[in-house]
Design an enzyme around this catalytic site. Structure first.
Site, mmCIF file in Angstrom:
data_model
loop_
_atom_site.group_PDB
_atom_site.id
_atom_site.type_symbol
_atom_site.label_atom_id
_atom_site.label_comp_id
_atom_site.label_asym_id
_atom_site.label_seq_id
_atom_site.Cartn_x
_atom_site.Cartn_y
_atom_site.Cartn_z
ATOM 1 N N HIS A 36 3.904 -58.852 -15.233
ATOM 2 C CA HIS A 36 5.108 -58.447 -14.746
ATOM 3 C C HIS A 36 6.310 -58.646 -15.753
ATOM 4 O O HIS A 36 6.099 -59.544 -16.626
ATOM 5 C CB HIS A 36 5.493 -59.035 -13.279
ATOM 6 C CG HIS A 36 5.444 -60.489 -13.251
ATOM 7 N ND1 HIS A 36 4.484 -61.386 -12.969
ATOM 8 C CD2 HIS A 36 6.449 -61.196 -13.850
ATOM 9 C CE1 HIS A 36 4.703 -62.685 -13.280
ATOM 10 N NE2 HIS A 36 5.889 -62.658 -13.602
HETATM 11 C C1 T46 Z 1 6.436 -65.795 -14.237
HETATM 12 C C2 T46 Z 1 5.072 -66.488 -14.740
HETATM 13 C C3 T46 Z 1 5.195 -67.010 -16.070
HETATM 14 C C4 T46 Z 1 7.181 -67.998 -4.956
HETATM 15 O O1 T46 Z 1 7.228 -67.754 -3.623
HETATM 16 N N1 T46 Z 1 8.051 -68.807 -5.397
HETATM 17 C C5 T46 Z 1 8.296 -68.987 -6.641
HETATM 18 O O2 T46 Z 1 9.152 -69.527 -7.233
HETATM 19 C C6 T46 Z 1 7.291 -68.325 -7.773
HETATM 20 C C7 T46 Z 1 7.208 -68.353 -9.006
HETATM 21 C C8 T46 Z 1 6.150 -67.551 -7.071
HETATM 22 N N2 T46 Z 1 6.190 -67.350 -5.714
HETATM 23 C C9 T46 Z 1 5.077 -66.845 -5.013
HETATM 24 C C10 T46 Z 1 5.188 -65.278 -5.357
HETATM 25 C C11 T46 Z 1 3.543 -64.755 -5.214
HETATM 26 O O3 T46 Z 1 3.222 -64.649 -3.878
HETATM 27 O O4 T46 Z 1 3.978 -67.198 -5.552
HETATM 28 C C12 T46 Z 1 2.678 -66.112 -5.851
HETATM 29 C C13 T46 Z 1 2.354 -66.232 -7.016
HETATM 30 O O5 T46 Z 1 3.377 -65.542 -7.983
HETATM 31 P P1 T46 Z 1 2.774 -64.485 -9.504
HETATM 32 O O6 T46 Z 1 1.893 -63.619 -8.897
HETATM 33 O O7 T46 Z 1 4.115 -64.203 -9.631
HETATM 34 O O8 T46 Z 1 2.381 -65.686 -10.286
HETATM 35 P P2 T46 Z 1 2.221 -65.256 -11.919
HETATM 36 O O9 T46 Z 1 1.376 -66.418 -12.240
HETATM 37 O O10 T46 Z 1 1.555 -63.999 -12.074
HETATM 38 O O11 T46 Z 1 3.671 -65.324 -12.169
HETATM 39 C C14 T46 Z 1 4.563 -66.618 -12.300
HETATM 40 C C15 T46 Z 1 5.991 -66.274 -11.927
HETATM 41 O O12 T46 Z 1 6.018 -65.705 -10.473
HETATM 42 C C16 T46 Z 1 6.747 -65.324 -12.703
HETATM 43 O O13 T46 Z 1 8.001 -65.735 -12.335
HETATM 44 O O14 T46 Z 1 7.455 -65.491 -15.069
HETATM 45 O O15 T46 Z 1 4.530 -66.976 -13.669
#
Ligand code: T46
Length: 305
Positions: free
Chosen positions: A220
């Site tokens: 993303h």
């Molecule tokens: C990024 C990379 C490096 C929250 O509710 N609050 C938060 O502050 C964050 C960061 C995530 N979430 C929830 C959203 C999703 O339901 O946690 C879940 C997993 O997030 P995501 O699938 O986006 O995880 P990554 O590892 O793909 O991405 C994360 C960050 O979301 C993103 O901002 O830049 O790490």
């Protein structure tokens, strides 16, 4: 992993890569006819005034490859490295390279180290460029003379004082040194401050833990969020794509961070189980700030230009 002198027990593993086409196909030297005795002889003469060949070994002390300084003189030396197929993509080559360059500059007090690879060796060229080494064009003749097919080679060099640890930018995102204080016999302490060390106010910090090796995350971009990404423990491959191109970097040094300020697609691969990814972010969580569709990201970036 660690660097050590070559030992006779390494010979069968050395012979393994010598007879592995996928390892030797682009190497200048021909290894197909080498025997176990040749490997033992090489090992027993691996340290001399002119040449230093060391083993890159795993935590279990298994030989994973050889890293060398050849033709050492008062000023410079040639660098060479070969790793076994099973050691590729696991950080052994970069570990070995950093170790022997440190030896070249800090212990032997050399001013430059140079090396070349075949133009057909895409994997090696990608590896050196990924780590920020630049092609050199004004190659001294004395270096070139040792090679038959001079037109088929690409040359690299690094000088004493170069910061070989970090490239300045990855796909337009700035890499920074996070201030790190070594504390005698009790590890290191790293720190950064909003606005002084990173160009935004930190409103949120999050970290990703308990991830198995090989897991991929991210996929993303963010429209407005600014972030500092760093890996205080382990090894994580980060691929970034922005209007400046697509590049990858390995995060494995707690004192190196990547600042993402513009809309940038990111993908992360956990190269080592339980590696930790930490992020300091400029804003609170907002799911509307995410672009999770790659085509939408491309569109968004092209309109932003
Ligand atoms: C990024 C990379 C490096 C929250 O509710 N609050 C938060 O502050 C964050 C960061 C995530 N979430 C929830 C959203 C999703 O339901 O946690 C879940 C997993 O997030 P995501 O699938 O986006 O995880 P990554 O590892 O793909 O991405 C994360 C960050 O979301 C993103 O901002 O830049 O790490």
């Amino acid at each position: 992993m660690h660097l050590r002198n070559l030992e006779e027990k390494d010979a069968p593993f050395m012979l393994e890569w010598m007879h592995d086409d996928s390892v030797v196909e682009h190497l200048n030297h021909k290894f197909a006819t080498k025997t176990l005795d040749d490997c033992l002889e090489f090992i027993n003469t691996s340290i001399s005034e002119k040449n230093i060949h060391l083993a890159i070994a795993s935590d279990a002390d298994e030989y994973m490859g050889t890293v060398s300084l050849r033709n050492i003189n008062n000023d410079n030396s040639e660098f060479a490295i070969t790793v076994r197929q099973s050691a590729m993509g696991k950080g052994y080559a970069w570990f070995g390279m950093k170790g022997i360059l440190k030896k070249a500059f800090e212990e032997l007090n050399l001013n430059s180290v140079y090396w070349c690879v075949s133009l057909a060796n895409d994997r090696a060229i990608r590896f050196y460029k990924k780590h920020g080494f630049k092609e050199i064009l004004d190659v001294p003749l004395e270096f070139q003379e040792k090679y038959d097919k001079r037109n088929d080679l690409i040359w690299f060099s690094t000088l004493k004082g170069d910061d070989i640890e970090i490239k300045q930018t990855i796909a337009g995102c700035r890499t920074i040194r996070i201030k790190t204080i070594p504390t005698v016999n009790s590890g290191e302490l790293s720190f950064f401050e909003s606005n002084n060390d990173i160009p935004f106010d930190i409103k949120r910090v999050y970290y990703i833990t308990k991830v198995s090796e090989g897991v991929r995350r991210g996929f993303h971009a963010h429209k407005n969020l600014k972030q500092l990404l760093f890996c205080p423990y382990g090894r994580i491959q980060l691929t970034l794509e922005s209007e400046y191109g697509r590049e990858e970097v390995e995060l494995s040094d707690p004192s190196v961070g990547i600042i993402i300020e513009k809309c940038t697609w990111r993908e992360m691969v956990w190269l080592q189980k339980d590696s930790v990814l930490c992020v300091a972010a400029s804003d609170y969580y907002d799911s509307n700030d995410y672009i999770r569709d790659y085509d939408e990201f491309r569109n968004y970036v092209s309109k932003e230009k």
